[in-house]
Design a protein around this motif. Structure first.
Motif, mmCIF file in Angstrom:
data_model
loop_
_atom_site.group_PDB
_atom_site.id
_atom_site.type_symbol
_atom_site.label_atom_id
_atom_site.label_comp_id
_atom_site.label_asym_id
_atom_site.label_seq_id
_atom_site.Cartn_x
_atom_site.Cartn_y
_atom_site.Cartn_z
ATOM 1 N N GLY A 110 0.841 -1.199 0.000
ATOM 2 C CA GLY A 110 0.000 0.000 0.000
ATOM 3 C C GLY A 110 0.868 1.238 0.000
ATOM 4 N N ALA A 111 0.331 2.321 -0.523
ATOM 5 C CA ALA A 111 1.056 3.601 -0.533
ATOM 6 C C ALA A 111 0.053 4.735 -0.678
ATOM 7 C CB ALA A 111 2.056 3.639 -1.694
ATOM 8 N N VAL A 112 0.179 5.723 0.203
ATOM 9 C CA VAL A 112 -0.706 6.890 0.147
ATOM 10 C C VAL A 112 0.146 8.160 0.221
ATOM 11 C CG1 VAL A 112 -2.560 8.148 1.341
ATOM 12 C CG2 VAL A 112 -2.636 5.661 1.227
ATOM 13 N N VAL B 141 0.120 8.145 9.748
ATOM 14 C CA VAL B 141 -0.280 6.904 9.071
ATOM 15 C C VAL B 141 -1.795 6.668 9.137
ATOM 16 C CG1 VAL B 141 0.116 5.398 11.080
ATOM 17 C CG2 VAL B 141 0.289 4.448 8.776
ATOM 18 N N TYR B 142 -2.443 7.272 10.137
ATOM 19 C CA TYR B 142 -3.894 7.072 10.245
ATOM 20 C C TYR B 142 -4.639 7.662 9.050
ATOM 21 C CZ TYR B 142 -8.499 6.596 12.319
ATOM 22 O OH TYR B 142 -9.806 6.245 12.541
ATOM 23 N N LEU B 143 -4.013 8.622 8.344
ATOM 24 C CA LEU B 143 -4.638 9.154 7.127
ATOM 25 C C LEU B 143 -4.814 8.031 6.100
ATOM 26 C CD1 LEU B 143 -5.668 11.594 5.417
ATOM 27 C CD2 LEU B 143 -3.331 11.823 4.572
ATOM 28 N N ALA B 144 -3.836 7.126 6.040
ATOM 29 C CA ALA B 144 -3.943 5.999 5.094
ATOM 30 C C ALA B 144 -5.185 5.168 5.407
ATOM 31 C CB ALA B 144 -2.684 5.138 5.146
ATOM 32 N N LYS C 132 -4.914 -1.191 -4.628
ATOM 33 C CA LYS C 132 -4.707 -0.526 -5.920
ATOM 34 C C LYS C 132 -5.203 0.907 -5.909
ATOM 35 C CE LYS C 132 -2.682 -3.814 -8.115
ATOM 36 N NZ LYS C 132 -1.239 -3.637 -8.081
ATOM 37 N N LYS C 133 -5.983 1.267 -4.907
ATOM 38 C CA LYS C 133 -6.506 2.630 -4.881
ATOM 39 C C LYS C 133 -6.626 3.161 -3.445
ATOM 40 C CE LYS C 133 -11.252 1.114 -4.992
ATOM 41 N NZ LYS C 133 -12.574 1.269 -5.426
ATOM 42 N N TYR C 134 -6.836 4.428 -3.354
ATOM 43 C CA TYR C 134 -7.060 5.085 -2.074
ATOM 44 C C TYR C 134 -7.873 6.343 -2.344
ATOM 45 C CZ TYR C 134 -3.292 7.951 -3.919
ATOM 46 O OH TYR C 134 -2.543 8.757 -4.734
ATOM 47 N N ASP C 135 -8.476 6.890 -1.310
ATOM 48 C CA ASP C 135 -9.274 8.110 -1.494
ATOM 49 C C ASP C 135 -8.369 9.315 -1.648
ATOM 50 O OD1 ASP C 135 -11.428 6.509 -1.182
ATOM 51 O OD2 ASP C 135 -11.863 7.115 0.888
ATOM 52 N N ILE C 136 -8.650 10.121 -2.645
ATOM 53 C CA ILE C 136 -7.865 11.334 -2.895
ATOM 54 C C ILE C 136 -8.616 12.531 -2.309
ATOM 55 C CG2 ILE C 136 -7.017 12.871 -4.728
ATOM 56 C CD1 ILE C 136 -6.936 10.116 -6.420
ATOM 57 N N GLY C 137 -7.860 13.456 -1.721
ATOM 58 C CA GLY C 137 -8.500 14.651 -1.170
ATOM 59 C C GLY C 137 -9.044 14.434 0.232
ATOM 60 N N LYS C 138 -8.598 13.370 0.910
ATOM 61 C CA LYS C 138 -8.968 13.175 2.322
ATOM 62 C C LYS C 138 -7.962 13.941 3.174
ATOM 63 C CE LYS C 138 -12.500 10.360 3.162
ATOM 64 N NZ LYS C 138 -12.583 8.918 3.064
#
Lengths: 350, 87
Positions: free
Chosen positions: A224-226, A292-295, A319-325
């Motif tokens: 994972g990567a954010v 890291v809690y943002l992830a 493969k994805k994560y929320d953008i703009g959080k």
């Protein structure tokens, strides 16, 4: 519904202060795990680490010896704690303690059944600020030119290699931008007094700082990567607010580093993005960052993935994560009974 | 010149650039211009629409339009040939 697996997890880095450790956010992430029912054992160094008193997050806290006390003394203390708590997984969260824990990996597992999922000693060493030049060359990543210095007398000659401003950095923590040699001397003294030598001098790259929290499975896969940009920075340079970004190139750079180094465990990459969309690696932290809690908020629970990796289970990469959080930190006054402070101060456990 | 593909615009005029994390606010006419540019309208089409919709003259419109579009470029919300946004 499948019942959650019960697991005992020990966590360090409970200093949720103005320069926060990652322990409390890691615990929050684990408490939100959909697979594990976690019993949290806090491991603290100082009696005023706020996490010690957060009983809604931490079931029991034990003080452990400072890293400078050495491996044997840490081992003895962990033996005592493990006899009571039966720790399944241990997550160290401080740069300064990692060396000792990495060295203890085998013994902790063999002698006490405690599993960790940490970078290897080679990975830990090669990403050191002082080795970043070599690291960049090895993995094909741009890094600002840097140099280790051990004495103030080396500062005047820096003009032969660097232009001002330049960045003065501590071995583990702290960094300040010096615009003149005089300022470089001041920061050298300030940082070396706190964190020791050497001091790292780094070329100042103009651009926007962007960071990534990521986790590698040890075989070259990025689990994972954010990416995040700091929106509000404290006078200690820490993010007080940040926002997740859409940045494919930054994710690619992260994957390149993780693939090349076969990174094992959590990590934070600190990068500068220039106006020309070039990325310069300025630092790799060999553990989860305090944000890291943002992830987790973005849909990737990295600490939960770390537990599964430590247990030897396969983890499907996100493969994805929320953008703009966004995350916004806040300060909160815990009211603590003197008896509690007394217990942790005198008995070393609470 | 065109608005970057990933720029988000809400009905309240909140503009978000997910690549940089920057956000801005714009007024209703700004919303209208960004929407038209996002739809792929060119400069002439946007200006024609504005002249038709609002009580303004061409000189004032020219000046304000290029001010706004230059700002979009500067804030990295738009990309393309800067000469399209006359100074």
């Amino acid at each position: 519904m499948k019942a959650k697996r019960k697991i005992n997890v020990a966590v360090t880095g409970l200093n949720a202060i103005d320069s926060p450790g990652p322990g409390v956010p890691v615990i929050r992430a684990l408490k939100e795990s959909t697979e594990f029912d976690v019993h949290i054992i806090g491991l603290s160094y100082e009696t005023l680490e706020p996490g010690i008193y957060m009983h809604n997050l931490i079931d029991k806290t034990y003080q452990i010896p400072f890293p400078s006390a050495g491996i044997e003394s840490l081992l003895t203390r962990l033996e005592y704690i493990n006899a009571i708590e039966k720790i399944d997984i241990l997550i160290p969260n401080f740069d300064a303690e990692l060396f000792n824990f990495i060295k203890l990996t085998e013994r902790l597992e063999k002698e006490m059944g405690i599993k960790m999922f940490l970078p290897t000693i080679e990975q830990f060493e090669e990403r050191h600020k002082s080795n970043l030049d070599e690291f960049g060359k090895k993995y094909g990543i741009k890094v600002p030119h840097s140099k280790m210095i051990f004495n103030i007398s080396e500062i005047p000659s820096l003009r032969n290699e660097f232009t001002f401003p330049l960045v003065v950095k501590g071995k583990y923590y702290d960094a300040s931008v010096a615009y003149t040699p005089e300022q470089a001397v001041t920061y050298f003294n300030k940082i070396s007094t706190k964190w020791g030598l050497p001091i790292i001098i780094q070329e100042f790259v103009y651009g926007q700082e962007v960071n990534v929290t990521a986790i590698g499975d040890g075989t070259g896969n990025t689990v994972g990567a954010v990416p995040m940009r700091k929106q509000y920075i404290t006078d200690k340079g820490k993010a007080w607010a940040g926002i997740s970004l859409e940045d494919e190139k930054l994710i690619e750079v992260t994957e390149k580093v993780i693939k090349g180094s076969k990174w094992r465990g959590g990590m934070e990459m600190e990068m500068i993005k220039t106006r020309d969309d070039d990325y310069y690696l300025i630092e790799i932290n060999p553990r989860f960052p305090a944000w890291v809690y943002l992830a987790v908020g973005c849909g990737q629970n990295h600490p939960e993935a770390l537990i599964k990796l430590a247990l030897g289970e396969k983890v499907k990469p996100w493969k994805k994560y929320d953008i703009g959080k966004m995350f916004i930190r806040y300060s909160y006054d815990l009211i603590v009974e003197l008896e509690e402070f007394e217990k942790i101060s005198t008995l070393g456990e609470l | 010149m065109k608005i970057k593909r990933n720029i988000a615009l809400s009905d309240s005029g909140f503009v978000f650039n997910p690549s940089t994390g920057d956000s801005f606010s714009t007024n209703p006419i700004g919303i209208e211009i960004i929407k038209l540019l996002k739809e792929g309208k060119n400069e002439d089409e946007v200006k024609k629409h504005l002249i038709k919709t609002y009580m303004t003259d061409e000189v004032t419109l020219e000046k304000d339009y290029y001010d706004f579009v230059n700002m979009l470029l500067k804030l990295q919300l738009a990309e393309g040939d800067e000469s399209e946004a006359k100074n």
